[in-house]
Design a protein around this motif. Structure first.
Motif, PDB file in Angstrom:
ATOM      1  N   ILE A  18      28.872  18.294   7.766  1.00  0.00           N
ATOM      2  CA  ILE A  18      27.819  18.840   8.618  1.00  0.00           C
ATOM      3  C   ILE A  18      28.085  18.477  10.084  1.00  0.00           C
ATOM      4  O   ILE A  18      28.381  17.335  10.417  1.00  0.00           O
ATOM      5  CB  ILE A  18      26.428  18.311   8.183  1.00  0.00           C
ATOM      6  CG1 ILE A  18      26.113  18.750   6.746  1.00  0.00           C
ATOM      7  CG2 ILE A  18      25.351  18.792   9.133  1.00  0.00           C
ATOM      8  CD1 ILE A  18      26.129  20.245   6.534  1.00  0.00           C
ATOM      9  N   ASN A  19      27.970  19.494  10.932  1.00  0.00           N
ATOM     10  CA  ASN A  19      28.203  19.325  12.360  1.00  0.00           C
ATOM     11  C   ASN A  19      26.887  18.973  13.048  1.00  0.00           C
ATOM     12  O   ASN A  19      25.976  19.797  13.140  1.00  0.00           O
ATOM     13  CB  ASN A  19      28.794  20.612  12.948  1.00  0.00           C
ATOM     14  CG  ASN A  19      29.182  20.451  14.400  1.00  0.00           C
ATOM     15  OD1 ASN A  19      28.377  20.082  15.240  1.00  0.00           O
ATOM     16  ND2 ASN A  19      30.435  20.754  14.702  1.00  0.00           N
ATOM     17  N   GLU A  49      22.105  14.473   1.267  1.00  0.00           N
ATOM     18  CA  GLU A  49      21.291  15.041   0.186  1.00  0.00           C
ATOM     19  C   GLU A  49      21.514  16.553   0.076  1.00  0.00           C
ATOM     20  O   GLU A  49      21.670  17.097  -1.026  1.00  0.00           O
ATOM     21  CB  GLU A  49      19.809  14.750   0.448  1.00  0.00           C
ATOM     22  CG  GLU A  49      18.873  15.318  -0.613  1.00  0.00           C
ATOM     23  CD  GLU A  49      17.395  15.140  -0.257  1.00  0.00           C
ATOM     24  OE1 GLU A  49      16.547  15.504  -1.086  1.00  0.00           O
ATOM     25  OE2 GLU A  49      17.107  14.657   0.867  1.00  0.00           O
ATOM     26  N   MET A  50      21.565  17.218   1.215  1.00  0.00           N
ATOM     27  CA  MET A  50      21.731  18.669   1.228  1.00  0.00           C
ATOM     28  C   MET A  50      23.107  19.089   0.729  1.00  0.00           C
ATOM     29  O   MET A  50      23.247  20.024  -0.068  1.00  0.00           O
ATOM     30  CB  MET A  50      21.506  19.199   2.645  1.00  0.00           C
ATOM     31  CG  MET A  50      20.091  19.037   3.161  1.00  0.00           C
ATOM     32  SD  MET A  50      18.930  20.178   2.400  1.00  0.00           S
ATOM     33  CE  MET A  50      19.387  21.710   3.230  1.00  0.00           C
ATOM     34  N   VAL A  51      24.140  18.395   1.194  1.00  0.00           N
ATOM     35  CA  VAL A  51      25.504  18.738   0.779  1.00  0.00           C
ATOM     36  C   VAL A  51      25.668  18.538  -0.728  1.00  0.00           C
ATOM     37  O   VAL A  51      26.328  19.318  -1.412  1.00  0.00           O
ATOM     38  CB  VAL A  51      26.534  17.891   1.560  1.00  0.00           C
ATOM     39  CG1 VAL A  51      27.929  18.055   0.978  1.00  0.00           C
ATOM     40  CG2 VAL A  51      26.529  18.288   3.036  1.00  0.00           C
ATOM     41  N   CYS A  86      21.296  27.891  -4.282  1.00  0.00           N
ATOM     42  CA  CYS A  86      19.837  27.745  -4.218  1.00  0.00           C
ATOM     43  C   CYS A  86      19.386  26.333  -3.857  1.00  0.00           C
ATOM     44  O   CYS A  86      18.284  26.135  -3.342  1.00  0.00           O
ATOM     45  CB  CYS A  86      19.222  28.103  -5.575  1.00  0.00           C
ATOM     46  SG  CYS A  86      19.552  29.796  -6.118  1.00  0.00           S
ATOM     47  N   GLY A  87      20.210  25.337  -4.162  1.00  0.00           N
ATOM     48  CA  GLY A  87      19.775  23.949  -4.048  1.00  0.00           C
ATOM     49  C   GLY A  87      19.298  23.550  -2.674  1.00  0.00           C
ATOM     50  O   GLY A  87      18.295  22.838  -2.527  1.00  0.00           O
ATOM     51  N   MET A  88      19.988  24.024  -1.639  1.00  0.00           N
ATOM     52  CA  MET A  88      19.636  23.613  -0.274  1.00  0.00           C
ATOM     53  C   MET A  88      18.268  24.161   0.140  1.00  0.00           C
ATOM     54  O   MET A  88      17.449  23.445   0.731  1.00  0.00           O
ATOM     55  CB  MET A  88      20.711  24.078   0.710  1.00  0.00           C
ATOM     56  CG  MET A  88      22.048  23.373   0.547  1.00  0.00           C
ATOM     57  SD  MET A  88      23.257  23.921   1.775  1.00  0.00           S
ATOM     58  CE  MET A  88      23.656  22.384   2.577  1.00  0.00           C
ATOM     59  N   ILE A 110      20.410  22.414   8.583  1.00  0.00           N
ATOM     60  CA  ILE A 110      21.606  21.908   7.904  1.00  0.00           C
ATOM     61  C   ILE A 110      22.183  22.987   6.992  1.00  0.00           C
ATOM     62  O   ILE A 110      23.403  23.191   6.939  1.00  0.00           O
ATOM     63  CB  ILE A 110      21.268  20.637   7.101  1.00  0.00           C
ATOM     64  CG1 ILE A 110      20.953  19.480   8.049  1.00  0.00           C
ATOM     65  CG2 ILE A 110      22.420  20.249   6.171  1.00  0.00           C
ATOM     66  CD1 ILE A 110      20.399  18.245   7.363  1.00  0.00           C
ATOM     67  N   ALA A 111      21.317  23.686   6.272  1.00  0.00           N
ATOM     68  CA  ALA A 111      21.770  24.749   5.369  1.00  0.00           C
ATOM     69  C   ALA A 111      22.466  25.867   6.140  1.00  0.00           C
ATOM     70  O   ALA A 111      23.483  26.417   5.687  1.00  0.00           O
ATOM     71  CB  ALA A 111      20.586  25.305   4.583  1.00  0.00           C
TER      72      ALA A 111
END
Length: 759
Positions: A18-19, A49-51, A86-88, A110-111
């Protein structure tokens, strides 16, 4: 249509980091906002968590599409659908439902950043497939600007994504998952064109915080290959930043500070006003001819930029201890087990394909490290990484490494399935940039690396992308000793036999950061001296790297006559009177002169001192103080000169190396006579005239007769690591025996540094 034109691909493996800067922009956070510090504090944990929740997939199919709805004419195209899963969005929605709006906003940003990066990696895959088909991309069609929204259903079906139960489309033609995009790339026979970027000008997302409403489209043309690429340049962004950000390489040894003058480009179409700085650098005729510095050029309208020429011919050393590692692939590898060794230097990269059992080097390719676009030395690249360009730097070296591996395999027609392992030797900064480590603690006291140990992972993880046929290959990044003594020196010590030799040896790797080691199998002292880029042509008025046309050798003879110069000669008056002397010079590749490389700097300085044109303090004769000493006429009659400033740059570099060597010898407690062999490593040392180097005091004259130029010891060490069953044990032995000496803390170094400033 080619026989194998149509092809479907599904990509599920992505390497995304993530940038932070992008996320902050997408979240609408500006520096100084009260909420900014709160977002920065929450970002790392939420990003992890998002990744972890992401399920990225990309569906790609090369096929045909109708030119118009009611037209049967078809054109070649690529159908692409990319999703983050879908998770993000479930995490983001969960925060919003719980009333945690800031977290929900940040999760959504982030997504978006994740999806954009996935799409960027998909573009690399498409570009590789286009190259195999000798095709380019003429443009990108997206809904609703270029195609109707309902056509996205066609893209789903044509790409193969319709078979994915987790992807669907609503009646209103919205994707589920929301973090999904679909588009068509129109193909062209012009393989030099790759216009696959999203065009913000046509996009309907007016509230997108990454939107570049005032983005200017720039056409870049490589003067050597003719390759054309359209890139975006944001308002207030200079050409150098736009080009490097888009993966278009242009040399900028000073890192875009405007001091080296090497990022020259030519504007052939459109208008780009010259800055006052450029008007000082270029003549009125050059300005009129379109010459600009990319780091000082700020486009305000669409234009065409021609770049390149020179550094693509960079002569990297692919030779170790007299063994030619650049051997032509005159015959195949049969069914022998293969390994790949690589040396990633600050300036160049060398990659060898080797038969493991016989240790035969089948073929070696050498290329420039295109991170030079961010600066010639490691300090500039650390700074670029710390200023938010870490992902760009990692992508740059990954592209180079992948290209080099592809070349060494394709040029030998080797069976990729026979490749077992890869080993990489590189300095500690290159290790950090390759592996994506932050450099924030590497370049400031107490100079702490993230990791100095051996790193072993799949080649796919190293490159951040899949390489067909090499999925099972493991890659090892060799360990280092400290922030400034990395895996390249450990590899060099291994290659030169320091793990088993009882005789005391001295290893010197001459470059921007001159690393050195003294010792034997029982005890080794290592250190590094910041020599600066003078040995590689950096910070020299007419300095260039080891490229075709670089002045690499020079000799001054008294008297008149035609001489026996291989390339050029010139007569001029002796400073003290009417007597004339003759200057002979040679260039790399016997090409017309374009500048002066590191070995040329050494030889010119030596000749100036010997001819009394400069004295022992480094002061040049008054005649040359203003305009410098002319070496040759370059392109368009522009003189190639060696200046007083250049001589001072060399003094600083050579004094640092000499003082470092003598400090190590003192600390080791031996004399010059106790040293058996001096191993001079690196491309500069391999080509350097040792007699002239001794004459200017770069090395002690007491070591004359003991100096052995070994070439690329890092590559030689990586090969040994892969082919010698005892190599891993020997590396551990070297690490155990090694002790770092910090020169900055040594009083002796400071005294010797001043003493050896004289010639």
């Amino acid at each position: 249509m080619e026989k194998n034109f149509e092809k479907s691909m599904k990509i599920t493996d992505f390497n995304i980091e993530i940038n932070k800067e992008n996320v902050m922009a997408l979240a609408g956070c500006r520096r100084g906002d009260p909420v900014c510090s709160e977002i920065e504090e929450e970002l790392p944990e939420l990003a992890r968590e998002m990744v972890k929740a992401a399920a990225p997939r990309a569906y790609i199919r090369f096929g045909m599409m109708r030119r118009e709805e009611h037209d049967d004419t078809v054109i070649p195209a690529v159908y692409v659908l990319v999703t983050a899963g879908c998770g993000m969005e479930q995490i983001s929605d969960g925060y919003f439902k719980a009333g945690e709006y800031l977290s929900g906003l940040l999760a959504d940003a982030i997504a978006d950043d994740y999806l954009f990066q996935v799409d960027g990696q998909v573009m690399e895959a498409v570009k590789a497939e286009c190259a195999l088909r000798h095709l380019g991309v003429a443009g990108r069609l997206e809904a609703p600007a270029d195609i109707p929204p309902e056509f996205q259903q066609t893209i789903m079906e044509e790409s193969g994504a319709a078979e994915d139960e987790m992807i669907s489309m609503t009646r209103g033609f919205m994707f589920c998952p929301v973090k999904t995009m679909a588009y068509v790339l129109v193909l062209t026979d012009d393989e030099k064109t790759f216009n696959a970027q999203h065009d913000c000008k046509k996009c309907g997302a007016k509230d997108c915080r990454m939107r570049k409403d005032k983005t200017i489209m720039i056409k870049t043309v490589n003067s050597e290959s003719g390759e054309e690429t359209w890139i975006e340049c944001a308002e207030g962004q200079n050409l150098l930043e736009a080009m490097t950000g888009a993966g278009v390489y242009i040399s900028a040894p000073c890192g875009g500070k405007g001091t080296c003058g090497k990022c020259r480009v030519r504007i052939t179409e459109g208008r780009l006003d010259a800055s006052p700085f450029e008007r000082m650098q270029f003549s009125r005729l050059e300005i009129k001819d379109g010459l600009r510095l990319a780091c000082r050029a700020y486009p305000k309208s669409e234009c065409t930029v021609v770049y390149g020429g020179g550094e693509d011919s960079f002569r990297a050393v692919a030779e170790f201890a007299g063994t030619d590692l650049s051997k032509s692939p005159d015959h195949g590898t049969g069914d022998a087990v293969l390994v790949i060794a690589a040396d990633i230097g600050t300036t160049t990269i060398a990659i060898s394909l080797v038969e493991k059992e016989s240790r035969r080097v089948v073929h070696t390719v050498a290329m420039i490290n295109r991170q030079r676009a961010y600066g010639a030395d490691v300090i500039a690249r650390m700074q670029a990484s710390n200023e938010g360009r870490r992902n760009e730097l990692q992508s740059s070296i990954r592209r180079d490494l992948k290209q080099g591996i592809d070349r060494v395999l394709s040029e030998t027609a080797a069976d990729r399935r026979l490749v077992e392992k890869m080993a990489i030797g590189c300095n500690m900064t290159m290790t950090h940039l390759l592996l994506g480590y932050p450099c924030s603690t590497l370049g400031v006291y107490p100079f702490t690396p993230v990791n100095t140990g051996t790193v072993e992972m799949s080649l796919e993880e190293i490159l951040g992308t899949r390489m067909p046929g090499l999925e099972k290959v493991m890659a090892v990044v060799l360990p280092g000793i400290s922030a400034f003594v990395g895996g390249d020196i450990v590899a060099g010590l291994l290659a030169c036999g320091f793990a088993e030799n009882q005789e005391t040896g001295l290893l010197i790797d001459l470059g921007t950061n001159g690393e050195m080691a003294i010792g034997n199998s029982d005890r080794i002292l290592v250190s590094s001296a910041a020599a600066g880029p003078a040995f590689e042509g950096g910070n020299i008025s007419c300095g260039v790297g080891s490229v075709d046309g670089a002045v690499c050798s020079a000799e001054i003879r008294r008297g008149t006559g035609t001489g026996n110069a291989s390339i050029g000669e010139r007569l001029q008056d002796e400073p003290g009177g009417g007597e004339q002397y003759e200057l002979n010079y040679e260039t790399i590749g016997r090409k017309p002169p374009v500048g002066i490389c590191g070995t040329g700097v050494i030889e010119i300085a030596s000749e100036l001192i010997s001819s009394k044109i400069a004295d022992e303090t480094g002061l040049m004769d008054e005649k040359y103080l203003d305009d410098g000493y002319k070496i040759a006429d370059g392109a368009n009659g522009t003189p190639i000169v060696f200046t007083q400033k250049d001589l001072r740059e060399l003094q600083l570099a050579k004094s640092a190396i000499r003082a470092g060597v003598e400090t190590l010898i003192l600390k080791y407690g031996i004399s010059y006579g106790d040293i058996g062999t001096v191993y001079l490593a690196g491309g500069f040392g391999f080509r350097m005239n040792i007699e002239k180097a001794l004459r200017i005091g770069l090395l002690p004259v007491q070591l004359k007769g003991k100096i052995k130029a070994v070439g690329n010891s890092s590559l030689g060490g990586a090969i040994r690591y892969l082919t010698d069953e005892h190599a891993e044990r020997d590396v551990e032995k070297i690490l155990h025996a090694a002790e770092e000496v910090s020169l900055s803390n040594q009083k002796e170094f400071q005294e010797l540094y001043l003493e050896h400033m004289f010639f």
